[in-house]
Design a protein around this motif. Sequence first.
Motif, PDB file in Angstrom:
ATOM      1  N   UNK A   1       7.128   4.848   1.803  1.00  0.00           N
ATOM      2  CA  UNK A   1       6.054   4.502   0.865  1.00  0.00           C
ATOM      3  C   UNK A   1       5.674   5.646  -0.064  1.00  0.00           C
ATOM      4  N   UNK A   2       5.626   6.877   0.456  1.00  0.00           N
ATOM      5  CA  UNK A   2       5.192   8.016  -0.358  1.00  0.00           C
ATOM      6  C   UNK A   2       6.316   9.006  -0.655  1.00  0.00           C
ATOM      7  N   UNK A   3       7.398   8.928   0.114  1.00  0.00           N
ATOM      8  CA  UNK A   3       8.463   9.908  -0.025  1.00  0.00           C
ATOM      9  C   UNK A   3       8.281  11.082   0.925  1.00  0.00           C
TER      10      UNK A   3
ATOM     11  N   UNK B   1      -4.070  -3.817   4.485  1.00  0.00           N
ATOM     12  CA  UNK B   1      -4.853  -3.682   3.254  1.00  0.00           C
ATOM     13  C   UNK B   1      -3.955  -3.573   2.026  1.00  0.00           C
ATOM     14  N   UNK B   2      -2.884  -2.812   2.130  1.00  0.00           N
ATOM     15  CA  UNK B   2      -2.067  -2.526   0.949  1.00  0.00           C
ATOM     16  C   UNK B   2      -0.962  -3.567   0.701  1.00  0.00           C
ATOM     17  N   UNK B   3      -0.862  -4.557   1.570  1.00  0.00           N
ATOM     18  CA  UNK B   3       0.119  -5.625   1.385  1.00  0.00           C
ATOM     19  C   UNK B   3      -0.139  -6.353   0.067  1.00  0.00           C
TER      20      UNK B   3
ATOM     21  N   UNK C   1       0.289  -4.297  -5.935  1.00  0.00           N
ATOM     22  CA  UNK C   1       0.460  -3.005  -5.262  1.00  0.00           C
ATOM     23  C   UNK C   1       0.011  -1.863  -6.156  1.00  0.00           C
ATOM     24  N   UNK C   2       0.363  -1.911  -7.437  1.00  0.00           N
ATOM     25  CA  UNK C   2      -0.049  -0.852  -8.369  1.00  0.00           C
ATOM     26  C   UNK C   2      -1.563  -0.847  -8.552  1.00  0.00           C
ATOM     27  N   UNK C   3      -2.162  -2.035  -8.719  1.00  0.00           N
ATOM     28  CA  UNK C   3      -3.612  -2.123  -8.914  1.00  0.00           C
ATOM     29  C   UNK C   3      -4.357  -1.576  -7.690  1.00  0.00           C
TER      30      UNK C   3
ATOM     31  N   UNK D   1       2.024   5.660  -9.055  1.00  0.00           N
ATOM     32  CA  UNK D   1       3.244   5.945  -9.821  1.00  0.00           C
ATOM     33  C   UNK D   1       4.457   5.286  -9.162  1.00  0.00           C
ATOM     34  N   UNK D   2       4.563   5.411  -7.858  1.00  0.00           N
ATOM     35  CA  UNK D   2       5.718   4.875  -7.122  1.00  0.00           C
ATOM     36  C   UNK D   2       5.699   3.342  -7.060  1.00  0.00           C
ATOM     37  N   UNK D   3       4.505   2.741  -7.153  1.00  0.00           N
ATOM     38  CA  UNK D   3       4.397   1.283  -7.033  1.00  0.00           C
ATOM     39  C   UNK D   3       4.239   0.578  -8.379  1.00  0.00           C
TER      40      UNK D   3
END
Length: 199
Positions: free
Chosen positions: A27-29, A55-57, A64-66, A92-94
């Motif tokens: 998810x974050x690298x 929560x992040x689903x 996901x970006x929002x 940025x990643x999403x």
Amino acid sequence: MKQPLVTPLDRNATPQAEEMARFYEETLGFTPNSLFTMMHRPRIAKAFLEMNQAVMENKGRVSSALKREIAYLSSMTTGCRYCEAHAIRAAERYGSSEDRMNHIWEYKTYAAFTEGERAAFDLAIAASQVPNAVNDTIAEKARQYWEEAEIVEIMGVVALFGYLNRWNDSMGTQLEGPAVDSAQSILGHKGWTSGKHQY
């Protein structure tokens, strides 16, 4: 702070730590140091991971970006530099655009943001304040653009990052290199620094 309140466990310290490290690398690298402080009590880390995933689903319009943009605004409101860096890297990643990230604090007037997003951001910022600043005007505007289940998603992000903001600022969690790089690249022109999270 001269050092973090609690020393993070090594990622290879336990099988659970190794498993959680793998998830966050996707998810974050990288795996956050905050998770390795939670791993001193594995049940807390496990419960946090489950809450984070729930929560992040991505369920639809609260993308996901929002969600990561909301997380950034919430963390900026509370002043947690650690979580600001993580949230902006995740945005940025999403899929959040450079234009949106560069103008997120101008969301009330900047053309890249919709009225619905403005209502979500207003709600997130008000909900992140102490004392809480959600009032009838903010609530009515949120209901105008978002269904109740979507408001639950928005508030889930704010509540999740409320936990993280307090955890990481109190712990003085050391920021990881990739998070610092993203924050300096995207937020540096706005005066972002690592603050207490750099040793």
